[in-house]
Design an enzyme around this catalytic site. Sequence first.
Site, PDB file in Angstrom:
ATOM      1  N   LYS A   1      64.991 -40.331 -32.323  1.00  0.00           N
ATOM      2  CA  LYS A   1      66.575 -40.994 -32.313  1.00  0.00           C
ATOM      3  C   LYS A   1      66.961 -42.361 -31.360  1.00  0.00           C
ATOM      4  O   LYS A   1      67.726 -42.154 -30.639  1.00  0.00           O
ATOM      5  CB  LYS A   1      68.077 -40.502 -32.698  1.00  0.00           C
ATOM      6  CG  LYS A   1      69.012 -40.994 -33.991  1.00  0.00           C
ATOM      7  CD  LYS A   1      68.171 -41.869 -35.107  1.00  0.00           C
ATOM      8  CE  LYS A   1      69.504 -42.046 -36.005  1.00  0.00           C
ATOM      9  NZ  LYS A   1      68.422 -42.331 -37.333  1.00  0.00           N
TER      10      LYS A   1
ATOM     11  N   SER B   1      67.164 -44.307 -42.227  1.00  0.00           N
ATOM     12  CA  SER B   1      68.384 -43.227 -41.665  1.00  0.00           C
ATOM     13  C   SER B   1      69.344 -43.504 -42.898  1.00  0.00           C
ATOM     14  O   SER B   1      69.117 -42.633 -44.287  1.00  0.00           O
ATOM     15  CB  SER B   1      69.079 -44.293 -40.222  1.00  0.00           C
ATOM     16  OG  SER B   1      69.843 -42.798 -39.052  1.00  0.00           O
TER      17      SER B   1
END
Length: 588
Positions: free
Chosen positions: A195, A388
């Site tokens: 991430k 996401s």
Amino acid sequence: MRDFFKYLFASMLGFFLSIVVIFIICFVVIAAAISSIDDDKSVAVGNNSVLFLNLDQAITERTPKRSFGNLPIIGSEESDGIGLNDVLKSIKRAKNDDNIKCIYLNVISPNAGFATMREVRNALIDFKKSHKKILAYSEVYTQGAYYLASVADKVYLNPEGALEFKGFSSQLTFFKGTLEKVGVEMQVIRVGNYKSAVEPYILDKMSDYNRKQVTAYVGGLYNTFLTDIAQTRSIQKDSLYSIADNYKIREPKDALNFKMIDGLKYKDEILEELKALSGKTKKQNISSVSINDYIKNNTSSGTGKDKVAIIYANGEITGGEGSDNQIGSERISRAIRKARLDDDIKAIVIRVNSPGGSALASDVIWREIVLTKKEKPVIASFGDVAASGGYYIGCAADSIFVQPNTITGSIGVFGLIPNFQNLMTNKLGITFDGVKTGKYADIMATNRPMTEGERFIIQNELNRIYSGFVSRVADGRKKSKAYIDSIGGGHVWIGTDAVQIGLADRIGSFNDAIAAAAKKAKLKDYKVVEYPDVIDPLKSLLEESTDKIKTYYTKQELGENYMLYQQMKKVIASSGIQMRMPFEAIIK
């Protein structure tokens, strides 16, 4: 007396400026209304016409309503663009339109993602089944332009032009050094080693994890790029790789020698060939219609009472209403709910093109998908990116369609809390003081560093949200939480890999997803309807004009520093818990 005249002149000036502003607004409103009436008119297509496909304009998910027709507006740098939905409909209609004899494809630098371009490219391949020809010509082909043009029956280049074919590169911009200079500390909390949306603010180069996934992402895009060109140009994929790797296309004749193009021609020669293709004599003028005009003849597809609804979810995800280019949880969830409650709508396709955004807003939309799936089929179609939060809102669908070069996955969460204390106090001399009734009353404050207790609380909250994200995906994809976690951690996947690991079901186009929805609902005759309604530009006229004017003058004032200004605005807007794609790579 002097003050009297000063106030008098000030009042007169204010009155005069008000009149001018009102006049401008009225003029623009009237002109826009007239233009919109003109935009709604169908266009007559003459016999033996050439469909002019100009694909340098922005290709969005849906054709926007023209804000001001053809009027120049301060701060406007480009046209509103054209919708992929209309491009696909138009090419399909042109295939069976007896008045359209061929397509003239002109493109230098397309303003679209690679998955979008592949949708257009495949539509053009289908058009060729009609035995009508496609002719592509340009003075310059960028790699994206050549990707589109390579589908044509004949690809021509100006004798003094250029064809770019050199492989893909991705460059990320890092702001750590700049932030340190201005005294801003980025406090980051995240779940998932991949991430990496936060990395530009805390590092000066890619982490090993990020480099690994960017390499895979760019490599996946490039593989699809070469494979598709190899098929339509009948050139071995390995040969194309060698041509690019050794930069063999250095001048126009090289492109011809390596069979990348079919000839070197000037525009007048192209026009003569188009005349021949469209059945015109040398002395006759070419009858042509642009794609922007041709789409005005598009009508709702299908017949019958039953309907398949398309819900467009395009842009970053935020709370509230959003816009045509921003997914507002209220607007999109309301559209899904409306489609669910309409008995004539038998199936739904949610078209997602989003890098993610607000975790809460993503969950609001996800809930509506779950409720809808209990009553009617829901198919997800992913565009250039559904990562996401973008993946979150689609993971509950009955089936997920992707392109090979769609970017998806990125199952992870991060929190970004800037600390402006050094900038405010040491650089600007601004200090803060106050009172609070509890230890954590000012948690998430940006004028001081986080405490260990605050970091612990926020980290636990992120862990909770990530666990929920993984559970949502596991339930939707019918996998175990442990398995989803193993392919999660913020990792981005290309479409082909997403299918292999179970994050998506099929490689397929937007139209394939619509057909699958109809099939699952057991429909034969049906209409396709689109939600939510495209926003009427007149409703947001003042706000839009103000934003464009502000952007225009800010760019003029800041020059090269405008990008930094945008990043700082984005940091502030992204404060809090986010589900976003871990990087914003520019592919060249």
